[in-house]
Design an enzyme around this catalytic site. Structure first.
Site, PDB file in Angstrom:
ATOM      1  N   GLY A  21     110.041 -97.769  59.441  1.00 22.98           N
ATOM      2  CA  GLY A  21     108.605 -97.529  58.788  1.00 22.98           C
ATOM      3  C   GLY A  21     108.128 -99.222  58.155  1.00 22.98           C
ATOM      4  N   CYS A  22     107.134 -98.799  57.380  1.00 22.44           N
ATOM      5  CA  CYS A  22     106.445 -99.993  57.110  1.00 22.44           C
ATOM      6  C   CYS A  22     107.147-100.720  56.018  1.00 22.44           C
ATOM      7  CB  CYS A  22     104.853 -99.539  56.462  1.00 22.44           C
ATOM      8  SG  CYS A  22     103.993 -98.183  57.548  1.00 22.44           S
ATOM      9  N   ASN A  23     107.967-100.305  55.383  1.00 22.46           N
ATOM     10  CA  ASN A  23     108.790-101.229  54.566  1.00 22.46           C
ATOM     11  C   ASN A  23     109.932-102.264  55.178  1.00 22.46           C
ATOM     12  OD1 ASN A  23     109.698 -98.065  54.457  1.00 22.46           O
ATOM     13  ND2 ASN A  23     111.722 -99.474  54.553  1.00 22.46           N
TER      14      ASN A  23
END
Length: 391
Positions: A169-171
């Protein structure tokens, strides 16, 4: 732990030696600090077409006032996207999961290659200089992954080490950067490259519901790359006084919030026969409530306080996410100007968003040698990832 360090590196840290005075309130220093991975180059790329939020509403003929409000009050003006083909009646084709995956592959390779080549050019390096390649994505599953496809597409060294980080994901950009920094520190003088390739328009479901509207109003397509090199002499890289300073990676810190594991997810939607994003409405507040803790652990043992951080590069996760982090960390609007600027001009670019902000910061020309910065990304898990850098 990196060669030349004189202290102990705990889990999630890269080359943060104990310097005289650090334990009792002194500051980290680049003088005699041992080898550290440095950002030698960076680059970004997007698809050729961009659309305003209002244009998106018109293209998909969305009249529901609630959904229009979500789009128009998102703090996003424009996003780069690869939209479905237009049909004879002016509507857009409903893409199958197979067609979405093909889009992910085609656009991901194209933008990743462009970002990688830009980063190498800025670093003054060639494709043949790459010793390690890490590719990050969440918007599709490919086997073989982007690392193998880029080696074939660009003619990269076939002996290069490889890693594909998929589905975090975005992390994930900072999770991967931690691994790339470790490889760089263990292989001084060699170029280690991380590429984040996200084709969010290959992960959209259009069904007119508020659930999908929130996602469809937020994400954009784009790729970002960064080149790390650790000086083989065991010291910070020497730089020309007239050149832009290079960021050295000092430390990483993470915080996963298991009780919010279902708050952000990308899973199979039986109704539509494809994968679909889900974002819980309370995500911004969950992330914000834990931001202070993880930043505190990032700075622990360094002698630094939040007031000593001159540059904050936070993931452009959405207006409410940014506001929540800003409030909980006591940051001014100026401190997150690049984060909000990237959100405005690109939307949420998932794992590579923070590198778009990094590029803007460096192009601004206000970074000075000795400045400290904090990089922060947030995503599924729910997870907060941070890194401490010094130019």
């Amino acid at each position: 732990m990196t060669r030349g360090a004189t202290g102990t590196a705990g889990p999630g840290t890269v080359s943060v030696p104990r310097l005289p005075g650090a334990a009792d309130g002194g500051r980290l220093s680049t003088v005699n600090a041992g080898p550290r991975p440095a950002v030698a180059g960076f680059g970004t790329a997007t698809p050729p077409n961009s659309y305003t939020q209002r244009e998106m509403l018109d293209l998909f003929r969305i009249e529901d006032p609630r959904i229009r409000s979500v789009f128009l009050n998102s703090a996003i003006e424009r996003r780069y996207l690869t939209l479905p083909p237009e049909l004879a009646d002016g509507t857009r084709k409903t893409e199958t999961q197979g067609e979405l995956l093909a889009k992910h592959k085609e656009q991901g390779v194209r933008t990743a290659a462009e970002a990688l080549e830009t980063a190498l050019k800025r670093a003054g390096l060639a494709l043949a200089d790459i010793g390690y390649l890490c590719c990050v994505t969440t918007t599709g599953l490919l086997t073989p992954g982007f690392s193998a496809l880029l080696i074939r597409e660009l003619g990269l060294p076939v002996a290069a080490g490889r890693l594909d980080v998929v589905g975090m994901g975005c992390n994930a950009g900072l999770n991967a950067l931690n691994a790339v920094a470790s490889w760089s520190a263990a292989n001084p003088g060699q170029a280690a490259v991380m590429v984040c390739a996200e084709v969010c328009s290959a992960a959209y479901v259009f069904d007119g519901t508020m659930r999908t509207a929130v996602v469809n109003s937020l994400f954009g397509d784009g790729a970002a790359a960064v080149v790390l090199v650790t000086d083989p002499g065991g010291k910070a890289p020497e730089e020309d006084e007239d050149s832009a300073p290079r960021a050295t990676l000092l430390k990483f810190a993470s915080r996963i919030i298991p009780e919010a594991v279902a708050a952000m997810r990308y899973d199979w939607d039986d109704t539509h026969g494809k994968f679909s994003f889900f974002l819980d409405r309370d995500v911004p507040y969950v992330v914000g409530a834990h931001a202070e803790e993880v930043v505190g652990r990032l700075l622990a043992g360094t002698g630094l306080r939040r007031a000593d951080i001159g540059h904050w590069l936070v993931h452009s996760g959405g207006k409410k996410v940014i506001d929540s982090v800003k409030v909980n960390l006591g940051l001014s609007p100026h401190a997150v100007r690049h984060t909000t600027g990237v959100l405005r001009d690109y939307g949420n670019l998932s794992s590579g968003s923070f590198l778009f902000s990094y590029e803007r910061l460096m192009e601004e020309g206000r970074v000075r040698r000795g400045d400290y910065g904090v990089l922060m990304t947030m995503g599924p898990g729910s997870t907060i990832e941070t890194a401490l850098v010094q130019w």
